[in-house]
Each structure stands twice: as C-alpha cells, then as structure tokens.
Design a protein around this motif. Structure first.
Motif, PDB file in Angstrom:
ATOM      1  N   MET A  26       0.809  -1.169   0.105  1.00 49.31           N
ATOM      2  CA  MET A  26       0.002  -0.078  -0.097  1.00 49.31           C
ATOM      3  C   MET A  26       0.857   1.234  -0.033  1.00 49.31           C
ATOM      4  N   HIS A  27       0.265   2.400  -0.406  1.00 52.73           N
ATOM      5  CA  HIS A  27       0.903   3.559  -0.656  1.00 52.73           C
ATOM      6  C   HIS A  27       0.152   4.869   0.203  1.00 52.73           C
ATOM      7  N   THR A  28       1.091   5.623   0.527  1.00 48.72           N
ATOM      8  CA  THR A  28       0.556   7.093   1.162  1.00 48.72           C
ATOM      9  C   THR A  28       1.341   8.099   0.424  1.00 48.72           C
ATOM     10  N   VAL A  29       1.005   9.319   0.849  1.00 48.65           N
ATOM     11  CA  VAL A  29       1.760  10.562   0.386  1.00 48.65           C
ATOM     12  C   VAL A  29       3.052  10.473   0.290  1.00 48.65           C
ATOM     13  N   PHE A  30       3.684   9.868   1.415  1.00 50.15           N
ATOM     14  CA  PHE A  30       5.242   9.439   1.259  1.00 50.15           C
ATOM     15  C   PHE A  30       5.800   8.957  -0.014  1.00 50.15           C
ATOM     16  N   SER A  31       4.872   8.467  -0.865  1.00 52.05           N
ATOM     17  CA  SER A  31       5.319   8.063  -2.123  1.00 52.05           C
ATOM     18  C   SER A  31       3.939   8.571  -2.996  1.00 52.05           C
ATOM     19  N   HIS A  57       7.167   3.807  -2.196  1.00 49.39           N
ATOM     20  CA  HIS A  57       8.234   3.442  -3.212  1.00 49.39           C
ATOM     21  C   HIS A  57       9.432   4.308  -2.497  1.00 49.39           C
ATOM     22  N   ILE A  58      10.636   3.359  -2.806  1.00 48.29           N
ATOM     23  CA  ILE A  58      11.970   4.007  -2.412  1.00 48.29           C
ATOM     24  C   ILE A  58      12.411   5.242  -3.444  1.00 48.29           C
ATOM     25  N   GLU A  59      11.983   4.731  -4.721  1.00 49.64           N
ATOM     26  CA  GLU A  59      12.708   5.541  -5.942  1.00 49.64           C
ATOM     27  C   GLU A  59      11.752   6.503  -6.654  1.00 49.64           C
ATOM     28  N   TYR A  60      10.349   6.632  -6.070  1.00 47.36           N
ATOM     29  CA  TYR A  60       9.565   7.260  -6.780  1.00 47.36           C
ATOM     30  C   TYR A  60       8.812   8.083  -5.616  1.00 47.36           C
ATOM     31  N   GLN A  61       9.074   9.501  -5.668  1.00 48.42           N
ATOM     32  CA  GLN A  61       8.426  10.331  -4.811  1.00 48.42           C
ATOM     33  C   GLN A  61       7.707  11.597  -5.066  1.00 48.42           C
ATOM     34  N   PRO A  62       6.567  11.450  -5.950  1.00 53.20           N
ATOM     35  CA  PRO A  62       6.180  12.580  -6.800  1.00 53.20           C
ATOM     36  C   PRO A  62       5.697  13.632  -5.903  1.00 53.20           C
ATOM     37  N   HIS A  63       5.322  13.697  -4.369  1.00 54.47           N
ATOM     38  CA  HIS A  63       5.098  14.500  -3.596  1.00 54.47           C
ATOM     39  C   HIS A  63       6.237  15.235  -2.844  1.00 54.47           C
ATOM     40  N   GLU A  64       7.319  14.971  -3.323  1.00 58.71           N
ATOM     41  CA  GLU A  64       8.630  15.411  -2.676  1.00 58.71           C
ATOM     42  C   GLU A  64       8.815  16.763  -2.321  1.00 58.71           C
ATOM     43  N   ALA A  65       8.327  17.849  -3.330  1.00 59.86           N
ATOM     44  CA  ALA A  65       8.466  19.212  -3.103  1.00 59.86           C
ATOM     45  C   ALA A  65       7.531  19.753  -1.906  1.00 59.86           C
ATOM     46  N   ASP A  66       6.427  18.986  -1.769  1.00 65.68           N
ATOM     47  CA  ASP A  66       5.458  19.455  -0.782  1.00 65.68           C
ATOM     48  C   ASP A  66       5.680  18.548   0.529  1.00 65.68           C
ATOM     49  N   ILE A  67       6.047  17.299   0.556  1.00 66.27           N
ATOM     50  CA  ILE A  67       6.267  16.588   1.843  1.00 66.27           C
ATOM     51  C   ILE A  67       7.798  16.022   1.466  1.00 66.27           C
ATOM     52  N   PRO A  68       8.704  16.918   1.990  1.00 62.81           N
ATOM     53  CA  PRO A  68      10.242  16.288   2.145  1.00 62.81           C
ATOM     54  C   PRO A  68      10.254  15.153   3.090  1.00 62.81           C
ATOM     55  N   HIS A  69      10.967  14.185   2.774  1.00 61.48           N
ATOM     56  CA  HIS A  69      10.992  13.283   3.781  1.00 61.48           C
ATOM     57  C   HIS A  69      12.246  12.378   3.706  1.00 61.48           C
TER      58      HIS A  69
END
Ligand code: ZN
Length: 353
Positions: A26-31, A57-69
C-alpha cells in the motif's frame, strides 16, 4: 441514520494454524499515494485485518516538493504509532517498494529494520540489503500492463538469479484488480509464496466498491502464533491463500483445509417417507462458494452447480432415490484455483440425522 463502514473480512482458522488476514502492499503521500498513513490504518481496522505493510516507493516520490522526507521510515512510524493508540489488534509491518524498470520490475521488501539503507544504485544491491535485514521479498504485479503489454507474467533471467540466490521468496498472483494465471504457475514452479495485495493508492472503499459487497484482495497467512515473527515464518514457508473478488487462490495443502474449515455440515434429514435429503451446510467465511457436485446424484432445486452463501446456512436438496444413512458428495470448488484453471475438490461427508 449513521452509516457504518466497518466490514470485517471473515475467515476461519484451519487445523494447526491461525488464519491471519494480511495486506502487504500500500501507498501513502510519502510516495505516490493520496492519503496520510493514518487512513491506511483506519481502513485496515475497518476491514478487520490482522496486519498491513507500509510499502511506499523508495525511488519514486512525486510529492517530494510538498512533503520532503529524508527518513523513509516515516509512513511506517506514523502508522504504527496510530495502530497502538487505537488499541487495535492490527500489526503494522515496515516495508518498502523497490521500483525499477523490467527486469526486475517492482518488488516489495517487508519486515525491514530500516528502510533508509535500501536506497542503492544497483537493483541487486537493494535486494541484497533486504536479505541482510532478513526481509521477506516478493515480486509485484508481474502481469502489470504498465510493464507487460500482453499482461502475461514471464520469469526473466534476473528473476531466476534472484530466486537462486535466495533474494526473492514470493510473487503477487493478484494485484489490485488483476489476477495472473501465469504468475501462479511461476509460483508453483519456483516454490514462491503466493501473494495477493490491494496496492492501494486512493481509498479502499472507493477502489474496491465496499458499497457493492466488494473487498480488497488480501493474503490469508496461516501462522502458529499471532506475531510479526510468526507471520514472517509463515510467509517464508509459503503458508498462504489469496482472497480476490469471489476467488481463492492457493496450494491444495492450505486451500483444502480452508474450504473444509469454512463449510461444515449443520444437519441432514429426510422429511417423512421422502427420499430427498435436506442437507444444511454452514459457511463460516466471506466466500460465496460455487460447487459442482461430482456425486452422480441430482439436486431437487439446482443443477449440478450449487452456491453456498457466505456467513450463514444454505439448504441443498439431494435426490438420493432411497433413504440412506450416509452420503459422500465430492464437489469441485469452481471459484477456487490451485493451479491455472484447476480447481480443488472438497468432500462433504453427510451423516443423516
Ligand atoms: Zn505499489
């Protein structure tokens, strides 16, 4: 009137094992998911699951600009904290999705100690790191149209190597809305654990039509104890059956005991002098069993195909022509598969009251 969305999925234990209901993908906003991790926990509690794995996902983080983690354990940590606070029985497993082009495609590693060291350049190094952490690793959606135009799961040389090196122990035969007979054959040929998951990105209730009796695909795992260690051991040993739509997928070794534990004889009696036996079968599972009688007798209210409704009693009227003390009815379970297009046999031994 308040509407309850609680819809616990129901399956009985089998002899020697507890039956745990598990969703390992399963996925969350963290990927690339659309929800905060708490929603994944609340959905699982409503579905009555025993365990979920957080597998962003480790390698795929489309929300990274809003939710850097930078810490890749965060979705797990938030989920596990809430599960404890809710005082639920839900176990939350730390995992991650290895996201590569084919081969090897996508895989999940679950029961990790730390997701951060899984960030590696070479795909093989990621699998090695998962193994170093004693993870259970399985190949995700090998039939995915995004990576296989024909929807056919095909074992590549890289997968053969991963299996030979002990770096891959399972395979998704069901992912979200898709089932793969070819993936099932790969599991059987390579001694891989049969897995089914939701791979949910949106909401379980929307994606799997709860309002129309839908449910997420889950893996039933047969454990000796209710713990993460027990679950890990059972997954490594291949003790699973997948529950997808109205279909069960698994090896006979676990599939048949599950069917036998689900369907039990409630009563069997003749009315007066009649020779039509009224057989009441109890079903203690969510499965709407579709059974084809191989007994040679005909039914008074059905063809050779009968349905045994979930979580309740179904009466079958068998024309035995004379009053018998016992009837043995072999059924082919049409909505269960133990190999591509092959169905297990369930024998109902009917002692007449
Ligand atoms: Zn995924």
């Amino acid at each position: 009137m308040a509407q309850s969305f609680d819809r616990p999925i129901t399956f009985p234990d089998i002899p020697g094992y507890q039956t745990l209901k598990v969703d390992l993908h399963m996925h969350t906003v963290f990927s690339d998911g659309s929800v905060w991790p708490d929603i994944r926990v609340r959905e699982a509690v409503r579905d009555g699951l025993d365990a979920i794995a957080m597998t962003d996902h480790i390698e795929y983080q489309p929300h990274e600009a809003d939710i850097p983690h930078p810490d890749r354990n965060r979705s797990y940590e938030i989920a596990v904290e809430l599960a404890a606070r809710l005082d639920s029985n839900l176990m939350v497993i730390r995992g991650s999705e290895i996201t590569r082009s084919m081969p090897p495609g996508h895989s999940n590693a679950v029961f990790l100690d730390d997701v951060n060291p899984m960030i590696q350049d070479e795909p093989l190094d990621v699998f090695r790191e998962a193994a170093r952490q004693n993870a259970f690793t399985f190949w995700n959606h090998p039939m995915w149209l995004g990576q296989r135009k024909d929807g056919v799961a095909v074992l590549t040389d890289m997968h053969r190597d991963l299996i030979a090196q002990g770096l891959l122990q399972g395979i998704e035969v069901v992912n979200m809305h898709d089932y793969s007979a070819e993936a099932l054959q790969i599991a059987l040929d390579n001694d891989l654990t049969i897995i089914g998951t939701s791979d949910i990105h949106s909401l379980i209730q929307w994606e799997f039509e709860h309002d129309h009796n839908g449910h997420r695909p889950i893996t039933l795992v047969f454990t000796t104890d209710r713990s993460q260690e027990g679950l890990h051991r059972a997954l490594m040993a291949g003790r699973t059956v997948v529950w997808f739509r109205n279909m069960l997928v698994g090896r006979d070794e676990y599939l048949v005991p599950l069917i036998e534990s689900s369907l039990t004889l409630e009563s069997a009696a003749y009315a007066g002098e009649r020779s039509v036996l009224e057989i009441v079968v109890h079903n203690a599972s969510d499965v709407n069993y579709i059974l084809r009688s191989e007994s040679g007798y005909t039914f008074h209210q059905n063809s050779d195909v009968v349905m045994v409704k979930p979580n309740g009693n179904t009466t079958l009227h068998l024309k035995t022509l004379e009053q018998l003390e016992e009837v043995v009815i072999p059924f082919t379970v049409l909505n269960a598969v133990n190999a591509p297009d092959r169905h297990p046999v369930f024998v109902l031994d009917v002692a007449v009251n």
